[in-house]
Design a protein around this motif. Structure first.
Motif, short mmCIF file in Angstrom:
data_model
loop_
_atom_site.label_atom_id
_atom_site.label_comp_id
_atom_site.label_asym_id
_atom_site.label_seq_id
_atom_site.Cartn_x
_atom_site.Cartn_y
_atom_site.Cartn_z
N THR A 1 0.89 -1.35 -0.11
CA THR A 1 0.10 0.08 -0.14
C THR A 1 0.86 1.27 0.03
OG1 THR A 1 -0.01 0.21 2.58
CG2 THR A 1 -1.81 -1.09 1.14
N GLY A 2 2.10 1.03 0.24
CA GLY A 2 3.13 2.40 0.49
C GLY A 2 2.58 3.02 1.68
N ALA A 3 1.98 2.57 2.62
CA ALA A 3 1.55 3.18 3.96
C ALA A 3 2.84 3.44 4.65
CB ALA A 3 0.42 2.57 4.78
N ALA B 1 -1.74 4.74 16.35
CA ALA B 1 -1.57 6.15 15.53
C ALA B 1 -0.29 6.06 14.68
CB ALA B 1 -1.30 7.23 16.57
N GLY B 2 0.40 4.95 14.61
CA GLY B 2 1.66 5.09 13.76
C GLY B 2 2.56 5.72 14.13
N VAL C 1 8.19 1.99 6.04
CA VAL C 1 7.24 1.77 4.89
C VAL C 1 6.30 0.54 5.16
CG1 VAL C 1 6.78 1.75 2.40
CG2 VAL C 1 8.40 3.42 3.33
N PHE C 2 5.30 0.41 5.63
CA PHE C 2 4.53 -0.92 5.95
C PHE C 2 4.64 -1.96 4.50
CE2 PHE C 2 2.92 2.10 8.93
CZ PHE C 2 3.33 1.41 10.04
N SER C 3 4.75 -2.96 5.16
CA SER C 3 4.80 -4.21 3.93
C SER C 3 3.49 -4.57 3.47
CB SER C 3 5.68 -5.36 4.36
OG SER C 3 6.85 -4.81 4.91
N THR D 1 -2.60 -7.90 5.90
CA THR D 1 -3.61 -6.97 5.99
C THR D 1 -3.34 -6.08 7.47
OG1 THR D 1 -5.35 -8.26 5.25
CG2 THR D 1 -6.08 -6.45 6.49
N LEU D 2 -3.09 -4.86 7.19
CA LEU D 2 -2.84 -3.67 8.29
C LEU D 2 -4.43 -3.16 8.54
CD1 LEU D 2 -0.44 -2.66 9.62
CD2 LEU D 2 -0.62 -0.50 7.96
#
Length: 411
Positions: free
Chosen positions: A3-5, A43-44, A13-15, A56-57
């Motif tokens: 997702t690039g989040a 909240a990251g 950068v989350f996978s 899935t995040l």
């Protein structure tokens, strides 16, 4: 394709292949049950990959907000996706409070609990220490509740999302109280090193900000019902103007100082809930040692000052009470925590982390799970193997495992 989040700081950068924001409990259980891999994102605000997943995040931000005060007004059941500032406002309207708050009220309840995030105060445990029970969605989409007295409870509270999805927590609450905050400057290092126990006992919550060179600044938060704090013996002087923890930064975003009384939730954090304290251009680390090792740790870090300072924005020293949670940095020991806010340059920062961890190793140092660190030796956690067994029992298929969990708990 991912997702690039990214996390708040932008260094992770989350996978994840998908991001889900369910609006109902039923949909949340369905998302969990059908995911191959999953993890909750609060909240990251974590700086490590603790919240990452290749599947899935999940964010809980769109679930119904709920704060339900118990009939005896000693606890409140809180939706895990709520931000601390939201919970604080709702509790304060009921004349109630949490015992303490971390520097930032912008983070989620579940994220703060899962990583043992904390404020300061000799008798104040992390936010996790207020948890009476938690509701957990397990890998198959089923639900379970773990409460104090359950033999799995002390392993589940601080578990950084590796056991399932926490949907609500029941928290101890206390009557609301007022706090005043005063910033002091010019604390001599030798006074801090030799008499830290006396200093941190002066008020309900005290932090000392430093550059590990010459600047040591106590921020004193006193409940207005307590006796006045006395720092006259320390040599520190009260600041004449507003201050930000990072020298030279605008105090506009900070909670009120100069002894102006205010509600607990508007003084215990360093930063105001209505403002984002920075753009995220920073990295963070934190290490905890048993309280009796404070002087040794202080001197070890001061010696590293010339190495630390060039990549440091500011450092904060706090005290935290003991808790029973198996993977908490404060498990079984009242602690002193050393927090570091770094420049956003991981390449320059990581070698310094290695030196810090080496210098603090004689004091059985433990890291904050949500912040950058190089090692987390199992021998510093009494219940490490018990947690591994708990994880295998609640998540036998490894749905909530990720790079961090696999690194520390292989198999």
């Amino acid at each position: 394709m991912t997702t690039g989040a990214r996390n708040w700081a932008g260094n992770v950068v989350f996978s994840a292949e998908h991001v889900e924001a369910p609006t109902t409990a039923e949909r949340l259980r369905e998302v969990v049950a059908t995911a191959g891999k999953a993890h909750v994102l609060g909240a990251g605000h974590s700086f490590s990959r603790i919240a990452d997943t290749t599947g899935t995040l999940i964010t809980l931000r769109d679930l119904p907000a709920s704060v339900e005060v118990s009939a005896d007004r000693r606890s409140a059941r809180v939706g895990a996706g709520l931000r601390l500032a939201e919970v604080a406002t709702l509790l304060d309207a009921e004349g109630l409070a949490l015992h303490n708050l971390p520097s930032l009220p912008h983070i989620t309840v579940a994220g703060a609990v899962a990583t043992a995030t904390h404020g300061s105060g000799d008798r104040n445990g992390s936010l996790a220490s207020a948890v009476r029970s938690l509701d957990l969605i397990t890998a198959d989409g089923g639900t379970t509740t773990l409460a104090r007295g359950d033999d799995r409870f002390d392993g589940a509270v601080v578990s950084f999302g590796s056991l399932g999805v926490v949907t609500s927590v029941d928290l101890d609450v206390v009557p609301a109280f007022e706090v005043e905050q005063r910033v002091h400057e010019g604390l001599p290092f030798e006074v801090l090193a030799e008499r830290s126990a006396e200093l941190f006992a002066q008020a309900y919550s005290i932090s000392v900000f430093t550059d590990w060179r010459e600047s040591f600044s106590p921020w004193v938060k006193r409940r207005t019902s307590d006796a006045p704090a006395d720092l006259g013996w320390t040599g520190a002087r009260e600041a004449t103007g507003g201050r930000h923890p990072i020298p030279g930064a605008s105090p506009e975003f900070c909670t009120r100082q100069h002894g102006e009384p205010g509600p607990w939730h508007a003084r215990l954090p360093h930063f105001r809930a209505e403002f984002t304290p920075s753009a995220g251009d920073e990295l963070q680390s934190e290490y905890a040692v048993a309280r009796e090792h404070t002087e040794g740790a202080l001197r070890a870090l001061k010696e590293l000052g010339p190495v630390i300072s060039p990549v440091l924005l500011v450092s904060e020293i706090r005290t935290v009470d003991a808790d029973p949670y198996w993977l908490s940095p404060f498990q079984g020991r009242a602690s002193t925590a050393f927090h570091f806010t770094w420049v956003p340059d991981a390449h320059a920062v990581r070698p310094v982390l290695t030196l810090i961890e080496r210098a603090l190793a004689p004091y059985s140092v433990r890291p904050h799970w949500g912040k950058l660190h190089e090692t987390a030796p199992a021998d510093r956690y009494e219940h490490w193997s018990r947690f591994a067994a708990l994880r295998d029992g609640l998540d036998p298929g490894g749905k909530f495992r990720n790079e961090v969990v696999d690194h520390y708990f292989p198999g």
